[in-house]
Motif scaffolding. Sequence first.
Motif, PDB file in Angstrom:
ATOM      1  N   ASP A  99       0.759  -1.060   0.086  1.00  0.00           N
ATOM      2  CA  ASP A  99      -0.027  -0.005   0.077  1.00  0.00           C
ATOM      3  C   ASP A  99       0.953   1.276  -0.029  1.00  0.00           C
ATOM      4  O   ASP A  99       0.757   2.152  -0.718  1.00  0.00           O
ATOM      5  N   GLN A 100       1.902   1.325   0.738  1.00  0.00           N
ATOM      6  CA  GLN A 100       2.701   2.419   0.800  1.00  0.00           C
ATOM      7  C   GLN A 100       3.506   2.493  -0.418  1.00  0.00           C
ATOM      8  O   GLN A 100       3.892   3.506  -0.939  1.00  0.00           O
ATOM      9  N   LYS A 157       2.895   5.749  -2.990  1.00  0.00           N
ATOM     10  CA  LYS A 157       4.374   6.328  -3.369  1.00  0.00           C
ATOM     11  C   LYS A 157       4.417   6.681  -5.092  1.00  0.00           C
ATOM     12  O   LYS A 157       4.487   7.859  -5.555  1.00  0.00           O
ATOM     13  N   SER A 158       3.971   5.683  -5.727  1.00  0.00           N
ATOM     14  CA  SER A 158       3.760   5.489  -7.325  1.00  0.00           C
ATOM     15  C   SER A 158       2.704   6.680  -7.559  1.00  0.00           C
ATOM     16  O   SER A 158       2.921   7.300  -8.544  1.00  0.00           O
ATOM     17  N   GLU A 197       1.339  11.674 -10.266  1.00  0.00           N
ATOM     18  CA  GLU A 197       0.462  12.976 -10.005  1.00  0.00           C
ATOM     19  C   GLU A 197       1.454  13.947 -10.469  1.00  0.00           C
ATOM     20  O   GLU A 197       1.293  15.042 -11.062  1.00  0.00           O
ATOM     21  N   ASP A 198       2.871  13.809  -9.813  1.00  0.00           N
ATOM     22  CA  ASP A 198       3.777  15.084  -9.926  1.00  0.00           C
ATOM     23  C   ASP A 198       4.037  14.815 -11.523  1.00  0.00           C
ATOM     24  O   ASP A 198       4.191  16.009 -12.122  1.00  0.00           O
ATOM     25  N   ILE A 199       3.975  13.877 -12.149  1.00  0.00           N
ATOM     26  CA  ILE A 199       4.754  13.708 -13.599  1.00  0.00           C
ATOM     27  C   ILE A 199       3.368  14.484 -14.320  1.00  0.00           C
ATOM     28  O   ILE A 199       3.661  15.255 -15.424  1.00  0.00           O
ATOM     29  N   LEU A 200       2.212  14.094 -14.170  1.00  0.00           N
ATOM     30  CA  LEU A 200       0.839  14.504 -15.033  1.00  0.00           C
ATOM     31  C   LEU A 200       0.753  16.037 -14.653  1.00  0.00           C
ATOM     32  O   LEU A 200       0.624  16.762 -15.592  1.00  0.00           O
TER      33      LEU A 200
END
Length: 78
Positions: free
Chosen positions: A13-14, A18-19, A24-27
């Motif tokens: 889950d962690q 993280k993925s 989200e950052d990349i998008l």
Amino acid sequence: MEQNQHKPRQAADQEFQKSLEQLEDILQENLDEDQGTPPVRNESKNEVELVEDLTVIDLAALEDAVADIEEYLDKKTK
């Protein structure tokens, strides 16, 4: 036995969370590049900026989407 299963699930889950954050950052970076604005994380935007983002809508794309939905509903009810 349940405790043995809980630890791998928690670790998975962690790693998944993280993925998701990385995605989200990349998008967000790609969106910012497309708009020609410096990268800004959504959490740092104030309410006015969020409202402005939501009001920038491509009317033609919205009309196309509505037409697609209407067509789908027509086919489904027949």
